[in-house]
Design a protein around this motif. Structure first.
Motif, short mmCIF file in Angstrom:
data_model
loop_
_atom_site.label_atom_id
_atom_site.label_comp_id
_atom_site.label_asym_id
_atom_site.label_seq_id
_atom_site.Cartn_x
_atom_site.Cartn_y
_atom_site.Cartn_z
N ARG A 1 0.80 -1.22 0.00
CA ARG A 1 0.00 0.00 0.00
C ARG A 1 0.84 1.28 0.00
NH1 ARG A 1 -0.21 2.44 4.87
NH2 ARG A 1 0.39 1.19 6.68
N ILE A 2 2.16 1.18 0.35
CA ILE A 2 3.00 2.38 0.37
C ILE A 2 4.04 2.40 -0.74
CG2 ILE A 2 2.64 2.78 2.83
CD1 ILE A 2 5.45 1.58 3.30
N GLN A 3 4.03 1.38 -1.59
CA GLN A 3 5.00 1.36 -2.68
C GLN A 3 4.61 2.35 -3.78
OE1 GLN A 3 6.52 -2.39 -3.98
NE2 GLN A 3 6.02 -3.38 -2.04
N LYS A 4 5.62 2.78 -4.50
CA LYS A 4 5.39 3.71 -5.61
C LYS A 4 4.56 3.05 -6.70
CE LYS A 4 9.59 6.37 -5.04
NZ LYS A 4 10.83 6.84 -5.66
N THR A 5 3.75 3.86 -7.36
CA THR A 5 2.99 3.34 -8.49
C THR A 5 3.88 3.34 -9.74
OG1 THR A 5 2.09 5.52 -9.00
CG2 THR A 5 0.75 4.07 -7.61
N ILE A 6 3.56 2.45 -10.64
CA ILE A 6 4.25 2.34 -11.92
C ILE A 6 3.26 2.80 -12.97
CG2 ILE A 6 5.42 0.76 -13.49
CD1 ILE A 6 5.73 -1.06 -10.87
N ASN A 7 3.61 3.84 -13.72
CA ASN A 7 2.69 4.46 -14.67
C ASN A 7 3.21 4.32 -16.09
OD1 ASN A 7 1.23 5.80 -12.42
ND2 ASN A 7 3.13 6.92 -12.25
N ASP A 8 2.29 4.14 -17.02
CA ASP A 8 2.65 4.14 -18.44
C ASP A 8 1.38 4.37 -19.26
OD1 ASP A 8 4.19 4.02 -20.70
OD2 ASP A 8 4.79 1.93 -20.45
N GLU A 9 1.45 5.25 -20.21
CA GLU A 9 0.30 5.67 -21.00
C GLU A 9 -0.34 4.54 -21.79
OE1 GLU A 9 1.44 8.93 -23.53
OE2 GLU A 9 2.14 10.12 -21.82
N ILE A 10 -1.63 4.72 -22.10
CA ILE A 10 -2.38 3.83 -22.97
C ILE A 10 -2.71 4.60 -24.25
CG2 ILE A 10 -4.57 2.59 -23.27
CD1 ILE A 10 -4.61 2.23 -20.19
N SER A 11 -2.55 3.94 -25.40
CA SER A 11 -2.86 4.56 -26.68
C SER A 11 -3.70 3.60 -27.52
CB SER A 11 -1.58 4.93 -27.42
OG SER A 11 -1.88 5.49 -28.67
N ILE A 12 -4.84 4.08 -27.98
CA ILE A 12 -5.74 3.27 -28.80
C ILE A 12 -5.87 3.97 -30.14
CG2 ILE A 12 -8.08 2.36 -29.01
CD1 ILE A 12 -8.09 2.29 -25.89
N GLY A 13 -5.61 3.25 -31.21
CA GLY A 13 -5.63 3.82 -32.55
C GLY A 13 -7.04 4.14 -33.04
N ASN A 14 -7.13 4.43 -34.33
CA ASN A 14 -8.41 4.74 -34.98
C ASN A 14 -9.13 3.45 -35.37
OD1 ASN A 14 -7.86 7.56 -34.96
ND2 ASN A 14 -6.59 7.31 -36.76
N ASN A 15 -10.46 3.52 -35.42
CA ASN A 15 -11.28 2.42 -35.93
C ASN A 15 -11.05 1.11 -35.17
OD1 ASN A 15 -13.20 1.27 -37.72
ND2 ASN A 15 -11.57 0.55 -39.06
N VAL A 16 -10.95 1.21 -33.85
CA VAL A 16 -10.74 0.05 -32.98
C VAL A 16 -12.07 -0.34 -32.35
CG1 VAL A 16 -9.61 -0.72 -30.84
CG2 VAL A 16 -8.33 0.61 -32.53
N TRP A 17 -12.33 -1.64 -32.27
CA TRP A 17 -13.54 -2.16 -31.61
C TRP A 17 -13.08 -2.94 -30.38
CZ3 TRP A 17 -16.86 -6.70 -33.87
CH2 TRP A 17 -17.93 -6.96 -33.01
N ILE A 18 -13.54 -2.50 -29.20
CA ILE A 18 -13.21 -3.14 -27.94
C ILE A 18 -14.51 -3.72 -27.37
CG2 ILE A 18 -12.31 -2.80 -25.61
CD1 ILE A 18 -10.53 -0.60 -26.73
N GLY A 19 -14.56 -5.05 -27.22
CA GLY A 19 -15.77 -5.74 -26.77
C GLY A 19 -16.09 -5.50 -25.30
N VAL A 20 -17.23 -5.99 -24.88
CA VAL A 20 -17.75 -5.78 -23.53
C VAL A 20 -16.78 -6.32 -22.46
CG1 VAL A 20 -19.10 -7.92 -23.45
CG2 VAL A 20 -19.86 -5.94 -22.14
N ASN A 21 -16.63 -5.57 -21.38
CA ASN A 21 -15.87 -5.96 -20.19
C ASN A 21 -14.39 -6.22 -20.45
OD1 ASN A 21 -18.08 -5.70 -18.46
ND2 ASN A 21 -18.76 -7.77 -18.94
N VAL A 22 -13.81 -5.57 -21.42
CA VAL A 22 -12.37 -5.68 -21.66
C VAL A 22 -11.63 -4.81 -20.65
CG1 VAL A 22 -10.52 -5.07 -23.30
CG2 VAL A 22 -12.56 -6.28 -24.10
N ILE A 23 -10.45 -5.27 -20.21
CA ILE A 23 -9.58 -4.49 -19.34
C ILE A 23 -8.29 -4.23 -20.11
CG2 ILE A 23 -8.27 -4.45 -17.18
CD1 ILE A 23 -10.40 -6.39 -16.04
N VAL A 24 -7.92 -2.94 -20.22
CA VAL A 24 -6.68 -2.54 -20.88
C VAL A 24 -5.76 -1.94 -19.82
CG1 VAL A 24 -5.63 -1.12 -22.67
CG2 VAL A 24 -7.91 -2.11 -23.05
N LEU A 25 -4.56 -2.51 -19.68
CA LEU A 25 -3.64 -2.10 -18.61
C LEU A 25 -2.52 -1.20 -19.13
CD1 LEU A 25 -3.49 -5.48 -16.65
CD2 LEU A 25 -4.91 -3.46 -16.20
N LYS A 26 -1.74 -0.70 -18.21
CA LYS A 26 -0.71 0.30 -18.48
C LYS A 26 0.25 -0.09 -19.60
CE LYS A 26 2.78 -1.12 -15.08
NZ LYS A 26 2.61 -2.50 -15.34
#
Length: 158
Positions: free
Chosen positions: A95-120
């Motif tokens: 709970r006290i450790q540093k977070t690790i961050n990294d951007e998410i990029s989704i291109g054009n004309n992408v279809w993401i189905g129901v309940n998908v999880i996209v991570l860092k």
């Protein structure tokens, strides 16, 4: 919050920092979407949604760095986008450790189905399709079809 022309934003979306959200033109958003910017106040957008994009009911954007979604995308209900996680070293409480961050990029004309999880750190290429329930932990090339947990290539758009 910046909202483009002819974009439908329902009254019951939730957000922590409206100034961090930029939604393009001709977008359609359904109810109960949560835009959560986890960082401190800063200038500029951390959540950018391109023109002509649909976002389904109950999606969550849990962003500390940045997510960019291209134009003409379809994002089904219940999807989650999380651009950070916690360290897991044995030498300190999680709970006290540093977070690790990294951007998410989704291109054009992408279809993401129901309940998908996209991570860092994930980039989803133009024209890709992500099957319902997938957990995306690595980048996906253009026009590929991915599914599963963790997500893997299951096909190619032709």
């Amino acid at each position: 919050m910046k909202i483009g022309n002819n974009t439908n934003v329902p009254h019951n979306i939730e957000m922590t920092w409206p100034n961090k959200i930029n939604i393009g033109e001709n977008c359609s958003l359904e109810n109960s979407i949560f835009f959560k910017h986890c960082g401190s106040w800063s200038k500029g957008y951390s959540i950018h949604i391109g023109d002509n994009t649909f976002i389904g009911k109950g999606c969550e954007f849990n962003i500390s760095q940045k997510i960019t979604i291209g134009k003409d995308c379809l994002i089904a209900s219940g999807c989650k986008f999380i651009d950070h996680d916690h360290g897991m070293e044995l030498s300190a409480l999680m709970r006290i450790q540093k977070t690790i961050n990294d951007e998410i990029s989704i291109g054009n004309n992408v279809w993401i189905g129901v309940n998908v999880i996209v991570l860092k750190g994930v980039t989803i290429g133009n024209g890709a399709v992500i099957a319902a329930g997938a957990v995306v932990t690595k980048s996906i090339p253009e026009n590929e079809i991915w599914g599963g947990t963790p997500a893997r290539k299951i096909g190619q758009r032709t």
